[in-house]
Design an enzyme around this catalytic site. Structure first.
Site, PDB file in Angstrom:
ATOM      1  N   CYS A  90      32.209  46.831  27.692  1.00 45.63           N
ATOM      2  CA  CYS A  90      31.983  45.395  27.829  1.00 45.63           C
ATOM      3  C   CYS A  90      33.038  44.783  28.736  1.00 45.63           C
ATOM      4  O   CYS A  90      32.752  43.861  29.495  1.00 45.63           O
ATOM      5  CB  CYS A  90      32.011  44.716  26.465  1.00 45.63           C
ATOM      6  SG  CYS A  90      30.599  45.162  25.460  1.00 45.63           S
ATOM      7  N   CYS A 125      41.299  46.224  43.372  1.00 48.04           N
ATOM      8  CA  CYS A 125      40.196  45.990  42.437  1.00 48.04           C
ATOM      9  C   CYS A 125      40.826  45.399  41.177  1.00 48.04           C
ATOM     10  O   CYS A 125      41.939  44.887  41.215  1.00 48.04           O
ATOM     11  CB  CYS A 125      39.424  47.273  42.153  1.00 48.04           C
ATOM     12  SG  CYS A 125      40.392  48.515  41.301  1.00 48.04           S
TER      13      CYS A 125
END
Ligand SMILES: [Zn+2]
Length: 472
Positions: A259, A426
């Site tokens: 998640c 990132c």
């Protein structure tokens, strides 16, 4: 400023007082009202049915106390539950592993249904990013133990039941001791090692395992390890599949989503958690296996709003753990078996050699120097477009990792070969390494030193350079 601090202190003090009062109230109710977890003893009711000429004595079934009838009447009215079913629920013990997106709604419905004892296992603390889906926790619960926070909310829903929080990481050394205390186990976790651990422990303890998962817009649900001999309504001997029968080998760690990395729409685990609670209730009141999700796998697609059920393979007669002659009779080290961690959801990969990596402070320095010297420097953010739109470093361009491979490599190679500096970034420093490696594999040897990636990604940037940069 002083006023804000004073108010914060005052609020903290009031919260503590409120907590003390709630605990006091809970203890008083516990002493004054019978706890279900001590068992509701059946009583027989004798009623008289009168017809025209005589009076017939009719003995009805078990009788619940007045408070229980009032409290649970809406579900007792269901023929599938009834008084006998309610008694079973009140005398049952359910363990919920994971007080997150699945565990919260499941626990809420099970507490409401009057399950005698609910155990909740979670080692983690409540974080702001949890609250959109983990509905037992509120803003004021941040940094509290999830198991404790969940237990407090559940006590406020039903003070007649027992709630046992376990703030621990479930592992081979403690799993069996805990699950033996319960009748049904709900797998509401989000990692593969704990799924195998729970499966093996439940097979060894002969307990059913109701397993749920949810990611992005999709949820899944099934019941593993069902055994008919525990159900007086079953006529024949029957045993359902276990998790290992269906998935004998763990998937590679990098292919498993989470998640925190992939996102999830809050109501999706809400749907699956609620269904886990429903399967637990059906199982406890004695539904037979054909009415449960045994050897059937439910897939909920929130995008299309569809539920599909697929048939699972039959039980593997050579399954190492649930067959007649199991080769595994003890719990093992599941992090080693799955080559993945049960605790840390995000991996820290080491793909590039140290000379191709810089830290967040070095990136900050370079960006400033470039600004002063006008040197060409391309900062490439390889996160998804949705993430890039949420927050980014000024001047960065967005080439998401999936598209980078096909569309952007040549462009970047050209820039590097023309003496430009290229730095990849990132969220945490894994995808940026993958992207940098694609370029490093192609670029001329003399230009390799112009390609870098940022260790720890934007998390490190937030921690070391810009405290106002959002961490998600
Ligand atoms: Zn099996």
């Amino acid at each position: 400023m002083e006023h804000i601090q004073r108010l914060e202190q005052e609020i903290d003090h009031l919260k503590k007082t409120l907590q003390e009062k709630e605990n006091e109230l809970f203890e008083m109710k516990r002493n004054w009202m019978p706890m279900q977890s001590n068992g509701i003893q059946p009583e027989f009711t004798t009623l008289y049915s009168r017809n025209e000429n005589n009076v017939t004595k009719v003995q009805y079934g078990d009788k619940l106390p007045k408070w229980a009838i009032e409290r649970y009447s809406r579900q007792i009215l269901l023929p599938d539950i009834g008084v006998a079913g309610q008694e079973k629920l009140c005398n049952s013990k359910v363990l919920i592993v994971g007080a997150g997106g699945l565990g919260c709604p499941a626990a809420l419905y099970l507490a409401g249904a009057g399950i005698g004892e609910i155990g909740i296992v979670d080692y983690d603390k409540v974080d702001l990013t949890n609250i959109h889906r983990q509905i037992l926790h509120a803003e004021c619960d941040q940094n509290k133990s999830k198991a404790e926070s969940a237990a407090e909310t559940l006590k406020s829903i039903n003070s007649n039941i027992k709630i046992t929080p376990y703030t621990i990481q479930l592992d081979s050394s403690n799993a069996l001791d805990i699950i033996y205390k319960f009748d049904v186990i709900l797998d509401c976790t989000d990692n593969v090692p704990t799924r195998y651990l729970l499966n093996d422990a439940c097979v060894m303890a002969k307990l059913p395992l109701i397993s749920g998962s949810a990611l992005k817009m999709e949820g899944q649900l099934t019941v593993y390890g069902y055994r008919s001999e525990r159900n007086i309504n079953e006529k024949d001997v029957y045993q359902g599949v276990c998790y290992r029968c269906v998935f004998p080998n763990p998937p590679p760690a990098e292919t498993v989503g989470s998640c925190s990395a992939n996102g999830v729409a809050g109501p999706v685990p809400g749907v699956i958690g609620a269904l886990q609670a429903l399967e637990a209730i059906k199982l406890l009141v004695g539904h037979t296996h054909d009415k449960l999700l045994v050897e059937r796998f439910l897939i909920f697609d929130g995008d299309e709003v569809t539920f599909r059920t697929v048939k699972l393979r039959s039980r593997d007669l050579n399954c190492p753990v649930c067959s007649e002659n199991p080769t595994m009779t003890k719990l093992i080290d599941y992090e080693v078996f799955c080559k993945a961690q049960a605790k840390e959801k995000d991996l820290d990969l080491q793909i590039l050699a140290p000379e191709y990596r810089i830290n967040a402070n070095q990136l900050n320095e370079q960006l400033r120097n470039n600004f002063n010297t006008n040197q060409r420097h391309l900062l490439i953010d390889v996160r998804s477009e949705a993430e890039f739109n949420m927050c980014r470093i000024d001047g960065a361009v967005n080439y998401p990792i999936e598209q980078f491979r096909d569309a952007k490599v040549d462009e970047v190679l050209k820039m590097v070969n023309q003496n430009s500096q290229v730095t990849f970034i990132c969220r945490r420093g894994n995808d940026s390494q993958l992207a940098a490696k694609i370029v490093l594999d192609e670029v001329d040897e003399d230009h390799k030193s112009r390609v870098k990636d940022v260790i720890g990604g934007l998390h490190a940037w937030s921690e070391n350079v810009d405290r106002n940069f959002p961490v998600y």
